[in-house]
Enzyme design. Structure first.
Site, PDB file in Angstrom:
ATOM      1  N   GLY A  93       6.990  -1.892  -2.784  1.00 29.66           N
ATOM      2  CA  GLY A  93       6.311  -0.638  -3.043  1.00 29.66           C
ATOM      3  C   GLY A  93       6.893   0.136  -4.204  1.00 29.66           C
ATOM      4  O   GLY A  93       6.380   0.090  -5.322  1.00 29.66           O
ATOM      5  N   ARG A  94       7.981   0.839  -3.957  1.00 26.96           N
ATOM      6  CA  ARG A  94       8.556   1.701  -4.988  1.00 26.96           C
ATOM      7  C   ARG A  94       8.888   0.970  -6.285  1.00 26.96           C
ATOM      8  O   ARG A  94       8.703   1.534  -7.367  1.00 26.96           O
ATOM      9  CB  ARG A  94       9.779   2.417  -4.428  1.00 26.96           C
ATOM     10  CG  ARG A  94       9.406   3.482  -3.399  1.00 26.96           C
ATOM     11  CD  ARG A  94      10.622   4.123  -2.781  1.00 26.96           C
ATOM     12  NE  ARG A  94      10.248   5.247  -1.922  1.00 26.96           N
ATOM     13  CZ  ARG A  94      11.115   5.973  -1.222  1.00 26.96           C
ATOM     14  NH1 ARG A  94      12.408   5.673  -1.293  1.00 26.96           N
ATOM     15  NH2 ARG A  94      10.705   6.967  -0.471  1.00 26.96           N
ATOM     16  N   GLY A 140      12.032  -2.711   1.980  1.00 20.78           N
ATOM     17  CA  GLY A 140      13.295  -2.643   1.266  1.00 20.78           C
ATOM     18  C   GLY A 140      13.806  -3.945   0.710  1.00 20.78           C
ATOM     19  O   GLY A 140      15.011  -4.083   0.436  1.00 20.78           O
ATOM     20  N   GLY A 142      -3.026  -0.954  10.854  1.00 24.81           N
ATOM     21  CA  GLY A 142      -2.712  -0.821  12.273  1.00 24.81           C
ATOM     22  C   GLY A 142      -1.260  -0.483  12.505  1.00 24.81           C
ATOM     23  O   GLY A 142      -0.712  -0.815  13.559  1.00 24.81           O
ATOM     24  N   ALA A 143      -0.616   0.176  11.529  1.00 24.88           N
ATOM     25  CA  ALA A 143       0.834   0.373  11.556  1.00 24.88           C
ATOM     26  C   ALA A 143       1.207   1.840  11.376  1.00 24.88           C
ATOM     27  O   ALA A 143       0.357   2.727  11.297  1.00 24.88           O
ATOM     28  CB  ALA A 143       1.481  -0.463  10.442  1.00 24.88           C
ATOM     29  N   GLY A 158      -3.858   3.600   1.410  1.00 22.90           N
ATOM     30  CA  GLY A 158      -4.745   3.796   2.543  1.00 22.90           C
ATOM     31  C   GLY A 158      -6.009   4.534   2.125  1.00 22.90           C
ATOM     32  O   GLY A 158      -5.951   5.571   1.467  1.00 22.90           O
ATOM     33  N   PRO A 216       0.839  -1.203   0.000  1.00 19.80           N
ATOM     34  CA  PRO A 216       0.000   0.000   0.000  1.00 19.80           C
ATOM     35  C   PRO A 216       0.870   1.248   0.000  1.00 19.80           C
ATOM     36  O   PRO A 216       1.833   1.354   0.757  1.00 19.80           O
ATOM     37  CB  PRO A 216      -0.785  -0.123   1.316  1.00 19.80           C
ATOM     38  CG  PRO A 216       0.068  -0.999   2.179  1.00 19.80           C
ATOM     39  CD  PRO A 216       0.767  -1.942   1.270  1.00 19.80           C
ATOM     40  N   THR A 248       0.449   5.590  -0.373  1.00 18.79           N
ATOM     41  CA  THR A 248      -0.385   6.778  -0.500  1.00 18.79           C
ATOM     42  C   THR A 248       0.001   7.555  -1.753  1.00 18.79           C
ATOM     43  O   THR A 248       1.149   7.965  -1.905  1.00 18.79           O
ATOM     44  CB  THR A 248      -0.246   7.661   0.745  1.00 18.79           C
ATOM     45  OG1 THR A 248      -0.649   6.917   1.892  1.00 18.79           O
ATOM     46  CG2 THR A 248      -1.102   8.916   0.619  1.00 18.79           C
ATOM     47  N   TYR A 259      -0.265   5.482  12.827  1.00 18.12           N
ATOM     48  CA  TYR A 259      -1.623   5.991  12.638  1.00 18.12           C
ATOM     49  C   TYR A 259      -2.523   5.516  13.775  1.00 18.12           C
ATOM     50  O   TYR A 259      -2.046   4.953  14.758  1.00 18.12           O
ATOM     51  CB  TYR A 259      -2.131   5.615  11.255  1.00 18.12           C
ATOM     52  CG  TYR A 259      -1.309   6.269  10.159  1.00 18.12           C
ATOM     53  CD1 TYR A 259      -1.317   7.658   9.999  1.00 18.12           C
ATOM     54  CD2 TYR A 259      -0.489   5.516   9.323  1.00 18.12           C
ATOM     55  CE1 TYR A 259      -0.533   8.275   9.026  1.00 18.12           C
ATOM     56  CE2 TYR A 259       0.293   6.131   8.344  1.00 18.12           C
ATOM     57  CZ  TYR A 259       0.273   7.501   8.205  1.00 18.12           C
ATOM     58  OH  TYR A 259       1.052   8.117   7.259  1.00 18.12           O
TER      59      TYR A 259
END
Length: 350
Positions: free
Chosen positions: A319-320, A298, A176-177, A59, A26, A28, A180
């Protein structure tokens, strides 16, 4: 020649099987419209990445006052639900699976996004940094959520899960991480409560478990995952040696629930944390949780393959590399070079 473990199929449960062990993490992207409605561009963005074993969306806020940015998508009204249907249809047309990450930012927000109200959190706190993606705004004071507000939030998560399922999602991930709202209840640095939501591992885990049960009862536990950051590292939460006890208790409770998975929320999963017995987040979770574990932070193809083959985790989220390479899975499979990530790529949904 043996097929690398990372490309093998994986059975999450009796409802869901993944075509490989690579998840899209995920991220943003803030490309929804001004009313927090997903766009057709977002549908194409996710559809291009449907070769992942599982896509986990950015999210998505469960209610209007859960946000900490403009242009993040929501899942609390009809227009948003209808627009998300375009996304899930596009992903499914490309034979992909997609979970929606449900999000409440808690104190990581600003009155500008909340009709002038202070952000709520587990306790009254003060953040000092600049608001992400909002020029000129500074984080500040939050207020402690009341018991009634906590119950309203739990129900908002359940409604959001039902809306996501109605929009065609294969499941949801509870965020839940990363400091936040739910994570704010799980760390002593931000949770100073003296009621049934604070003070002890059982109490501090209560909100996370209430949200999980509410979502599981709404759409089925097999369709519910949860992202956790047992180590404190983001959004101005400082680690406390007692935090490890909170997460040990929470993970012990999660072992009793037939949920889809637990997902490590971290940017660098090589980092070790004193509060986690000097283990990495993923190794700590693996020690205390017996279900499916998604590692994130990573990983390269080589480190992910090694971790999966050593049974350190079951799936890896990237991700990236997915931002820069919509065809990431195919490139890894055929050993084509990856296009390097560049921050300028965040300006569009390539």
């Amino acid at each position: 020649m043996a097929i690398p473990h990372i490309f093998s199929t994986y059975t999450l449960n009796s409802l869901l099987s993944l075509k490989n062990r690579i998840a899209m993490a995920p991220m943003t992207r803030v490309h929804a419209d001004a009313l927090l409605v997903p766009t057709s561009e977002m549908a194409r963005y996710y559809a291009r990445r449907a070769d992942a074993g599982l896509i986990i969306t950015e999210g998505t806020v469960i209610q209007r006052n859960a946000r900490g940015h403009d242009h993040v998508p929501g899942i609390f009204n009809h227009d948003q639900l209808q627009a998300w249907r375009q996304v899930t249809s596009a992903v499914h047309a490309n034979q992909g699976l997609i979970f929606m990450q449900l999000w409440h930012t808690g104190r990581v927000s600003h009155p500008s996004f909340l009709d002038g109200s202070l952000p709520l959190s587990s306790s009254e706190t003060i953040m000092s940094g600049r608001v992400t993606r909002a020029q000129g705004l500074q984080y500040g004071k939050s207020r402690a959520a009341t018991r009634q507000e906590i119950q309203d939030i739990v129900q908002s998560y359940a409604r959001a899960a039902s809306n996501a399922f109605s929009a065609g999602f294969d499941g949801i991930e509870i965020h839940g991480a990363n400091g936040y709202l739910i994570d704010q209840f799980l760390h002593h640095d931000t949770n100073k409560r003296t009621d049934e939501y604070g003070g002890t591992p059982e109490n501090m885990s209560r909100l996370a478990l209430e949200v999980l049960h509410a979502c599981g009862n709404a759409i089925g536990y097999e369709r519910v995952g949860m992202r956790l950051s047992p180590g404190a590292y983001l959004n101005e939460i400082s680690g406390n040696l007692r935090d490890g006890l909170v997460f040990r208790h929470l993970l012990k409770q999660l072992n009793r629930i037939p949920m889809a998975y637990v997902h490590t929320g971290n940017f660098d999963d090589a980092r070790k944390f004193p509060e986690l017995d000097n283990m990495t987040m993923t190794s700590f979770i693996r020690t205390h949780y017996q279900g499916t574990l998604i590692a994130c932070g990573g990983y390269t193809f080589a480190s992910a393959e090694l971790g999966i083959s050593n049974n350190d985790f079951d799936l890896v989220a990237m991700g990236r590399p997915f931002i820069a390479n919509p065809d990431l899975v195919q490139r890894l499979r055929t050993q084509l070079p990856l296009k390097p990530y560049d921050a300028a790529m965040l300006n569009t949904l390539y």
